[in-house]
Write a protein that holds these residues in place. Sequence first.
Motif, PDB file in Angstrom:
ATOM      1  N   ALA A   1       0.842  -1.227   0.151  1.00 25.49           N
ATOM      2  CA  ALA A   1      -0.029  -0.284   0.040  1.00 25.49           C
ATOM      3  C   ALA A   1       0.822   1.288  -0.081  1.00 25.49           C
ATOM      4  CB  ALA A   1      -0.898  -0.090   1.206  1.00 25.49           C
TER       5      ALA A   1
ATOM      6  N   THR B   1       2.632   1.674  -3.629  1.00 27.33           N
ATOM      7  CA  THR B   1       1.588   2.006  -4.560  1.00 27.33           C
ATOM      8  C   THR B   1       1.034   3.242  -4.370  1.00 27.33           C
ATOM      9  OG1 THR B   1      -0.360   0.597  -3.703  1.00 27.33           O
ATOM     10  CG2 THR B   1       0.935  -0.474  -5.411  1.00 27.33           C
ATOM     11  N   GLY B   2       0.506   3.520  -3.242  1.00 31.26           N
ATOM     12  CA  GLY B   2      -0.329   4.742  -2.740  1.00 31.26           C
ATOM     13  C   GLY B   2       0.581   5.932  -2.559  1.00 31.26           C
TER      14      GLY B   2
ATOM     15  N   GLY C   1      -1.066   4.078  -7.382  1.00 36.45           N
ATOM     16  CA  GLY C   1      -2.088   4.826  -6.833  1.00 36.45           C
ATOM     17  C   GLY C   1      -3.242   3.968  -6.047  1.00 36.45           C
ATOM     18  N   ALA C   2      -3.247   2.632  -6.108  1.00 34.77           N
ATOM     19  CA  ALA C   2      -4.046   1.789  -5.518  1.00 34.77           C
ATOM     20  C   ALA C   2      -4.118   2.479  -4.003  1.00 34.77           C
ATOM     21  CB  ALA C   2      -3.583   0.425  -5.488  1.00 34.77           C
ATOM     22  N   THR C   3      -5.667   2.298  -3.648  1.00 37.23           N
ATOM     23  CA  THR C   3      -5.668   2.482  -2.159  1.00 37.23           C
ATOM     24  C   THR C   3      -5.283   1.535  -1.273  1.00 37.23           C
ATOM     25  OG1 THR C   3      -8.064   1.377  -2.294  1.00 37.23           O
ATOM     26  CG2 THR C   3      -8.148   3.935  -2.968  1.00 37.23           C
ATOM     27  N   PRO C   4      -5.101   1.757   0.140  1.00 36.09           N
ATOM     28  CA  PRO C   4      -4.625   0.738   1.048  1.00 36.09           C
ATOM     29  C   PRO C   4      -5.629  -0.432   0.918  1.00 36.09           C
ATOM     30  CG  PRO C   4      -4.512   2.994   2.046  1.00 36.09           C
ATOM     31  CD  PRO C   4      -5.382   3.076   0.541  1.00 36.09           C
ATOM     32  N   GLY C   5      -7.049  -0.318   0.851  1.00 35.67           N
ATOM     33  CA  GLY C   5      -7.950  -1.328   0.724  1.00 35.67           C
ATOM     34  C   GLY C   5      -7.753  -2.074  -0.492  1.00 35.67           C
ATOM     35  N   THR C   6      -7.526  -1.608  -1.673  1.00 36.42           N
ATOM     36  CA  THR C   6      -7.307  -2.208  -2.604  1.00 36.42           C
ATOM     37  C   THR C   6      -6.067  -3.202  -2.720  1.00 36.42           C
ATOM     38  OG1 THR C   6      -8.613  -0.639  -4.072  1.00 36.42           O
ATOM     39  CG2 THR C   6      -6.926  -2.132  -5.289  1.00 36.42           C
TER      40      THR C   6
END
Length: 215
Positions: free
Chosen positions: A28, A31-32, A73-78
């Motif tokens: 996360a 990516t984020g 850019g993926a969110t932590p949940g994703t």
Amino acid sequence: MGFTIGGIREMRSGARRRGRTVGATEVAEYTGLWGWAVAPGARAAAGVCSCGDTVCDAPGAHPLDFAPEVPPGATPGTAADAWAEVPGASMLLPVGRSFDVLDVTEAAGRRALVRMERMGLPLGPVSVTPTGRAQFFVAPGAAAGLPGLLYRMGWDDAGLDLRALGRGAYVTAPPSDLGGLGPVRWLRPPAPDTAAAPPQARLLLGTLAYICHRW
């Protein structure tokens, strides 16, 4: 359908696992926070790769062919949901998109890093591997431009232990294990001002070449 990581068979079901898996927090962050893609990678134990290929030419150091990347850019949940699908996977960063890599011996890299910091040179992330290599993250295009840069600097025929990794290559992201040999670590971790815009290779290459030539 399942796959084997470190000798343990992990079954992947249609239902996503909601618990945090090992590495989900780091994925996360990569990516984020830093805007890098992360590819799920194979692991290795005693030289045997979890991909199942007995003659694998990169045991524990290549992407899993069935597992998609977690995109920038993926969110932590994703990121957590995606990583729950590949429990035990290592984290691999694709090179040639947000960054290329200049790869030297760890000893040379450590000496060069100290010298660069004293000189006030712009620096991006720097990692060290259990195989004794230091990896300097630089702007994309370094791999293609390295021969020309070394030629213009007069280092083209010096036999330097210095190479560049570009598009199509992957580096193991800290703190993942590399080929069963131990974890990769940060010498200089990512920072907001350099992760998305690492320095041009030409700014670091003179110092790296000089130190590699001496050591």
